[in-house]
Design a protein around this motif. Structure first.
Motif, PDB file in Angstrom:
ATOM      1  N   PHE A  86      90.841  29.719  58.426  1.00 54.60           N
ATOM      2  CA  PHE A  86      90.896  28.761  58.172  1.00 54.60           C
ATOM      3  C   PHE A  86      90.827  28.504  55.928  1.00 54.60           C
ATOM      4  O   PHE A  86      91.833  28.601  56.115  1.00 54.60           O
ATOM      5  N   ILE A  87      90.186  29.055  55.744  1.00 55.27           N
ATOM      6  CA  ILE A  87      89.838  29.289  53.921  1.00 55.27           C
ATOM      7  C   ILE A  87      91.954  30.426  53.691  1.00 55.27           C
ATOM      8  O   ILE A  87      91.395  29.687  52.682  1.00 55.27           O
ATOM      9  N   LYS A  88      90.922  31.500  54.729  1.00 55.20           N
ATOM     10  CA  LYS A  88      92.114  32.088  54.093  1.00 55.20           C
ATOM     11  C   LYS A  88      93.790  31.794  54.208  1.00 55.20           C
ATOM     12  O   LYS A  88      94.500  31.776  53.320  1.00 55.20           O
ATOM     13  N   ALA A  89      93.982  31.056  55.384  1.00 53.36           N
ATOM     14  CA  ALA A  89      95.669  29.912  55.933  1.00 53.36           C
ATOM     15  C   ALA A  89      95.241  28.721  54.634  1.00 53.36           C
ATOM     16  O   ALA A  89      96.975  28.502  53.862  1.00 53.36           O
ATOM     17  N   LEU A  90      94.107  28.165  53.914  1.00 56.03           N
ATOM     18  CA  LEU A  90      93.920  27.321  52.787  1.00 56.03           C
ATOM     19  C   LEU A  90      94.687  28.214  51.225  1.00 56.03           C
ATOM     20  O   LEU A  90      95.339  27.534  50.257  1.00 56.03           O
ATOM     21  N   PHE A 116      91.151  11.964  57.978  1.00 58.25           N
ATOM     22  CA  PHE A 116      90.475  13.237  58.391  1.00 58.25           C
ATOM     23  C   PHE A 116      90.772  13.891  57.955  1.00 58.25           C
ATOM     24  O   PHE A 116      89.640  15.195  58.151  1.00 58.25           O
ATOM     25  N   ILE A 117      91.527  14.088  56.507  1.00 51.94           N
ATOM     26  CA  ILE A 117      91.647  15.740  56.189  1.00 51.94           C
ATOM     27  C   ILE A 117      90.266  15.274  55.225  1.00 51.94           C
ATOM     28  O   ILE A 117      89.338  16.421  54.663  1.00 51.94           O
ATOM     29  N   GLN A 118      90.255  14.375  54.443  1.00 54.98           N
ATOM     30  CA  GLN A 118      89.011  13.790  53.689  1.00 54.98           C
ATOM     31  C   GLN A 118      87.323  14.658  53.811  1.00 54.98           C
ATOM     32  O   GLN A 118      86.843  15.564  53.391  1.00 54.98           O
ATOM     33  N   ILE A 119      87.657  14.053  55.639  1.00 57.24           N
ATOM     34  CA  ILE A 119      85.778  14.656  56.091  1.00 57.24           C
ATOM     35  C   ILE A 119      85.460  15.598  57.152  1.00 57.24           C
ATOM     36  O   ILE A 119      84.362  16.485  56.953  1.00 57.24           O
ATOM     37  N   LEU A 120      87.035  15.677  57.507  1.00 57.30           N
ATOM     38  CA  LEU A 120      86.510  17.522  57.743  1.00 57.30           C
ATOM     39  C   LEU A 120      87.145  17.878  56.318  1.00 57.30           C
ATOM     40  O   LEU A 120      86.070  19.097  55.748  1.00 57.30           O
ATOM     41  N   LEU A 121      87.419  18.217  54.845  1.00 54.59           N
ATOM     42  CA  LEU A 121      86.759  19.324  53.926  1.00 54.59           C
ATOM     43  C   LEU A 121      85.808  18.846  53.317  1.00 54.59           C
ATOM     44  O   LEU A 121      84.600  19.527  53.163  1.00 54.59           O
ATOM     45  N   VAL A 152      87.403  23.555  46.246  1.00 57.54           N
ATOM     46  CA  VAL A 152      87.505  21.999  48.080  1.00 57.54           C
ATOM     47  C   VAL A 152      86.915  20.803  46.987  1.00 57.54           C
ATOM     48  O   VAL A 152      86.884  19.747  47.648  1.00 57.54           O
ATOM     49  N   ARG A 153      86.027  20.827  46.557  1.00 56.11           N
ATOM     50  CA  ARG A 153      85.025  19.811  46.407  1.00 56.11           C
ATOM     51  C   ARG A 153      85.942  19.112  44.842  1.00 56.11           C
ATOM     52  O   ARG A 153      85.728  17.402  44.628  1.00 56.11           O
ATOM     53  N   GLN A 154      86.290  20.249  43.741  1.00 54.51           N
ATOM     54  CA  GLN A 154      86.751  19.475  43.185  1.00 54.51           C
ATOM     55  C   GLN A 154      88.231  18.266  43.610  1.00 54.51           C
ATOM     56  O   GLN A 154      88.931  17.379  43.042  1.00 54.51           O
ATOM     57  N   PHE A 155      89.060  18.877  44.453  1.00 56.17           N
ATOM     58  CA  PHE A 155      89.780  18.770  44.841  1.00 56.17           C
ATOM     59  C   PHE A 155      89.620  17.051  45.661  1.00 56.17           C
ATOM     60  O   PHE A 155      89.877  16.448  45.270  1.00 56.17           O
ATOM     61  N   PRO A 170      77.737  29.449  63.605  1.00 54.70           N
ATOM     62  CA  PRO A 170      78.177  29.197  62.125  1.00 54.70           C
ATOM     63  C   PRO A 170      79.479  29.890  61.541  1.00 54.70           C
ATOM     64  O   PRO A 170      80.038  28.987  60.593  1.00 54.70           O
ATOM     65  N   ASN A 171      80.495  30.753  62.356  1.00 54.45           N
ATOM     66  CA  ASN A 171      81.849  30.912  61.765  1.00 54.45           C
ATOM     67  C   ASN A 171      83.354  29.837  62.301  1.00 54.45           C
ATOM     68  O   ASN A 171      83.821  30.159  62.393  1.00 54.45           O
ATOM     69  N   LEU A 172      82.287  28.687  63.338  1.00 54.42           N
ATOM     70  CA  LEU A 172      83.372  28.778  64.077  1.00 54.42           C
ATOM     71  C   LEU A 172      83.437  26.876  62.841  1.00 54.42           C
ATOM     72  O   LEU A 172      82.599  26.635  62.322  1.00 54.42           O
ATOM     73  N   ILE A 173      84.968  26.093  63.354  1.00 53.03           N
ATOM     74  CA  ILE A 173      84.379  24.919  63.209  1.00 53.03           C
ATOM     75  C   ILE A 173      84.877  23.510  63.362  1.00 53.03           C
ATOM     76  O   ILE A 173      85.370  22.629  63.069  1.00 53.03           O
ATOM     77  N   ARG A 174      84.635  23.280  65.141  1.00 46.60           N
ATOM     78  CA  ARG A 174      85.191  22.423  65.181  1.00 46.60           C
ATOM     79  C   ARG A 174      83.696  21.532  65.112  1.00 46.60           C
ATOM     80  O   ARG A 174      84.022  20.217  65.631  1.00 46.60           O
ATOM     81  N   VAL A 175      82.475  21.588  64.904  1.00 44.65           N
ATOM     82  CA  VAL A 175      81.364  20.711  64.735  1.00 44.65           C
ATOM     83  C   VAL A 175      81.965  19.752  63.213  1.00 44.65           C
ATOM     84  O   VAL A 175      82.648  18.432  63.115  1.00 44.65           O
ATOM     85  N   ASN A 176      82.539  20.790  62.382  1.00 47.54           N
ATOM     86  CA  ASN A 176      83.792  19.410  61.248  1.00 47.54           C
ATOM     87  C   ASN A 176      84.398  18.806  62.064  1.00 47.54           C
ATOM     88  O   ASN A 176      84.732  17.582  61.436  1.00 47.54           O
ATOM     89  N   ILE A 177      85.747  19.008  62.603  1.00 44.03           N
ATOM     90  CA  ILE A 177      86.599  19.234  63.140  1.00 44.03           C
ATOM     91  C   ILE A 177      86.428  17.685  64.264  1.00 44.03           C
ATOM     92  O   ILE A 177      87.018  16.472  64.015  1.00 44.03           O
TER      93      ILE A 177
END
Length: 209
Positions: A161-165, A103-108, A180-183, A121-128
């Protein structure tokens, strides 16, 4: 990108064996990831991941040499539990843990690939939603699916979300996504290796909760 980059997964050896000690050390830092999603509805997923990590660690601690890799744990339990396996022990815990990790992998990955709702565009519902549908939905019953659907409306803005990360630090989105891509390089390889393990050992179960 402190939450992820400070605790990167190591590169796998050629045989794709997953060192249990290093794996447990790496995944121990992942439960707080769900705090970044804001909604309390994600607390059960966070708790599930933490609980499964604890179960795997308890098995490993009994005999670190015998259980040096995740493969060795599964093969030992297969022999020890007979017909009860794989719905038992660390094998069952790892089965559910890998789904949370996926789940974490696909979201990121979805965020890093720039997938978004063009109207918001500033929502992440699509990604989640993509991450949930591909990693967890089929293993959840109707009620859990309904609860998750409601949680989407409490999903944070991408900027929050980015700020929290980043542990409260202000960072540019492009810098965050580069991290994120590196991780994801070694993280994805590790998750894929675990999934391959379950396929090879015929240990995957499809029941829902």
């Amino acid at each position: 990108m402190s939450l992820l980059m400070d605790n990167q997964f190591g590169e796998l050896p050629v045989d794709k064996s997953v060192d249990t000690k290093f794996f447990l050390e790496s995944v121990a830092y992942l439960p707080p990831f769900f705090d970044c999603l804001g909604s309390k509805v994600f607390v059960p997923i966070k708790s599930d991941i933490s609980g499964n990590i604890t179960k795997i660690r308890s098995v490993y601690d009994k005999d670190p040499a015998k259980y040096a890799t995740l493969q060795q744990i599964m093969e030992s339990e297969k022999e020890a539990y007979g017909t009860e396996w794989p719905k038992v022990g660390a094998t069952l815990a790892l089965m559910w843990l890998k789904r949370g990790l996926r789940f974490i992998q696909i979201l990121l990955q979805s965020l890093a690939d720039g997938e978004k709702d063009e109207n918001n565009p500033n929502l992440i519902r699509v990604n989640i939603t993509k991450a949930y549908d591909q990693a967890l939905k089929k293993y959840h019953g109707w009620l859990v699916q309904k609860i998750f659907k409601a949680a989407l409306f409490a999903a944070p803005y991408k900027s929050d979300f980015i700020k929290a990360l980043s542990k409260g630090q202000e960072v540019r989105e492009e810098d965050c996504m580069a991290s994120v891509r590196q991780f994801l390089i070694n993280y994805t390889a590790t998750v894929d290796a675990i999934y391959e393990m379950y396929t090879t050992l015929n240990a995957e179960l499809d029941y829902s909760v």
